[in-house]
Design an enzyme around this catalytic site. Sequence first.
Site, PDB file in Angstrom:
ATOM      1  N   SER A   1       0.527   5.469   0.264  1.00 52.67           N
ATOM      2  CA  SER A   1       1.370   5.743  -0.766  1.00 52.67           C
ATOM      3  C   SER A   1       1.024   5.309  -1.835  1.00 52.67           C
ATOM      4  CB  SER A   1       2.763   5.038  -0.338  1.00 52.67           C
ATOM      5  OG  SER A   1       2.980   5.018   1.063  1.00 52.67           O
TER       6      SER A   1
ATOM      7  N   MET B  27      -5.725   6.620   2.944  1.00 53.94           N
ATOM      8  CA  MET B  27      -4.606   7.129   2.583  1.00 53.94           C
ATOM      9  C   MET B  27      -3.690   5.790   2.472  1.00 53.94           C
ATOM     10  SD  MET B  27      -3.889  10.134   4.949  1.00 53.94           S
ATOM     11  CE  MET B  27      -4.668  11.797   4.835  1.00 53.94           C
TER      12      MET B  27
ATOM     13  N   GLY C  39       8.040   3.839   3.856  1.00 49.88           N
ATOM     14  CA  GLY C  39       8.310   5.304   3.427  1.00 49.88           C
ATOM     15  C   GLY C  39       7.093   5.806   2.534  1.00 49.88           C
TER      16      GLY C  39
ATOM     17  N   GLN D 241       8.296  -8.791  -0.332  1.00 51.39           N
ATOM     18  CA  GLN D 241       7.079  -8.809  -0.135  1.00 51.39           C
ATOM     19  C   GLN D 241       6.078  -8.310  -1.455  1.00 51.39           C
ATOM     20  OE1 GLN D 241       6.931  -5.981   3.169  1.00 51.39           O
ATOM     21  NE2 GLN D 241       5.074  -5.027   2.198  1.00 51.39           N
TER      22      GLN D 241
ATOM     23  N   GLN E 166      -2.536  -8.146   7.549  1.00 52.02           N
ATOM     24  CA  GLN E 166      -1.030  -8.028   7.943  1.00 52.02           C
ATOM     25  C   GLN E 166      -0.988  -7.929   9.414  1.00 52.02           C
ATOM     26  OE1 GLN E 166       2.265  -5.562   5.935  1.00 52.02           O
ATOM     27  NE2 GLN E 166       1.304  -4.191   7.536  1.00 52.02           N
TER      28      GLN E 166
ATOM     29  N   HIS F 107       0.701   6.900   8.551  1.00 49.48           N
ATOM     30  CA  HIS F 107       1.697   6.425   8.829  1.00 49.48           C
ATOM     31  C   HIS F 107       2.031   7.346  10.299  1.00 49.48           C
ATOM     32  CE1 HIS F 107       2.866   5.465   4.529  1.00 49.48           C
ATOM     33  NE2 HIS F 107       3.082   4.379   5.332  1.00 49.48           N
TER      34      HIS F 107
HETATM   35  P1  AMP Z   1       3.456   0.771   4.512  1.00 49.58           P
HETATM   36  O1  AMP Z   1       4.333   1.941   4.379  1.00 49.58           O
HETATM   37  O2  AMP Z   1       2.306   0.896   3.504  1.00 49.58           O
HETATM   38  O3  AMP Z   1       3.976  -0.418   4.532  1.00 49.58           O
HETATM   39  O4  AMP Z   1       2.449   0.879   5.853  1.00 49.58           O
HETATM   40  C1  AMP Z   1       3.181   1.144   6.959  1.00 49.58           C
HETATM   41  C2  AMP Z   1       2.191   0.925   8.153  1.00 49.58           C
HETATM   42  O5  AMP Z   1       1.449   1.862   8.142  1.00 49.58           O
HETATM   43  C3  AMP Z   1       1.348  -0.377   8.189  1.00 49.58           C
HETATM   44  O6  AMP Z   1       1.056  -0.665   9.446  1.00 49.58           O
HETATM   45  C4  AMP Z   1       0.075   0.070   7.497  1.00 49.58           C
HETATM   46  O7  AMP Z   1      -1.258  -0.658   8.114  1.00 49.58           O
HETATM   47  C5  AMP Z   1       0.166   1.570   8.129  1.00 49.58           C
HETATM   48  N1  AMP Z   1      -0.870   2.310   7.072  1.00 49.58           N
HETATM   49  C6  AMP Z   1      -0.882   2.555   5.990  1.00 49.58           C
HETATM   50  N2  AMP Z   1      -1.958   3.406   5.603  1.00 49.58           N
HETATM   51  C7  AMP Z   1      -2.433   3.642   6.581  1.00 49.58           C
HETATM   52  C8  AMP Z   1      -3.708   4.530   6.901  1.00 49.58           C
HETATM   53  N3  AMP Z   1      -4.466   5.199   5.847  1.00 49.58           N
HETATM   54  N4  AMP Z   1      -4.139   4.520   8.022  1.00 49.58           N
HETATM   55  C9  AMP Z   1      -3.614   4.069   9.240  1.00 49.58           C
HETATM   56  N5  AMP Z   1      -2.367   3.227   8.920  1.00 49.58           N
HETATM   57  C10 AMP Z   1      -1.820   3.178   7.701  1.00 49.58           C
END
Ligand code: AMP
Length: 286
Positions: A183, A181, A28, A58, A150, A34
């Site tokens: 969160s 980018m 989120g 995690q 990951q 995302h």
């Molecule tokens: P997270 O919400 O941080 O667990 O990320 C969820 C998914 O979004 C994961 O597969 C991350 O690798 C991907 N993600 C996070 N940041 C980016 C980004 N800047 N560009 C592309 N994918 C991202």
Amino acid sequence: MHVAKTIAEYRTLRSGLAEPVGFVPTMGYLHEGHLSLVREAAIRCRSVVASIFVNPSQFAPTEDLAAYPRDLERDLELLENEGVAVVFAPDEQEMYPIGFDTWVTVEHLTSRLEGAERPTHFRGVATVVARLFNIVRPQIAVFGQKDAQQAIVIDRLVRDLGFDIELVVAPTVRETDGLAMSSRNTYLEADERVAASILRRSLLLAEALHADGERDAHTIRRAMLELIESEPLVKPIYVSVANVDTLEEASAIEGKTLVSLAAQVGKARLIDNVVLPPGESLVERN
Ligand code: AMP
């Protein structure tokens, strides 16, 4: 768009979804990174399912679980605008009911890089992703290269446990100054936000050295570290030049190589990476 908070609700919706179903798992507080994964899934699939779950297992007890940013209402609006069919947004009880006692451990790949720094992190990731795959039942799952280790660990998990799911790894989406980018970027103060762009510049330096013919991994690590250390607000945690398949540190760059880093910038622990040679994909399509 439907929002399922429970597995039972999701199951009912799943039977009505046009296949193939593409899945984008997230924690989120969504940003363009995302949403790029959602678009990647939409290109390949007739239905897109996204999940929103800040997975406690995690995070280590010392990490930022309580502080992790959340805004479900905004996230749902963004996903609806992207044409997502179902959002699975369970609470903690739904994902880890009383008595939950099965954990998924990917062994060697998780002892390195992020796993060396965060020893329980990938056990939490692999377990929640395996559980989500079984609940969501997608044909395709999209992950970001931003979290390169990951994606590599999930690729191993999919192969080893025989999930009939095609893994797609989408490129990292960046701010205009190159910062990946995340969160967690919301934790940065204004001066830290400016300073953090050094991380991207250090990866570009690695790419430039490689393009000039440099193949000594130590030279590349040292050059990146020196550049990062020129920025006092950015504290490098590791700079790695590793074989993509094993994640073992390389001495010379031969074949596909993951150049990755982690750094503390104020309250934010940031990671980023590039694959060499540029344009190579992180995981092979199965
Ligand atoms: P997270 O919400 O941080 O667990 O990320 C969820 C998914 O979004 C994961 O597969 C991350 O690798 C991907 N993600 C996070 N940041 C980016 C980004 N800047 N560009 C592309 N994918 C991202």
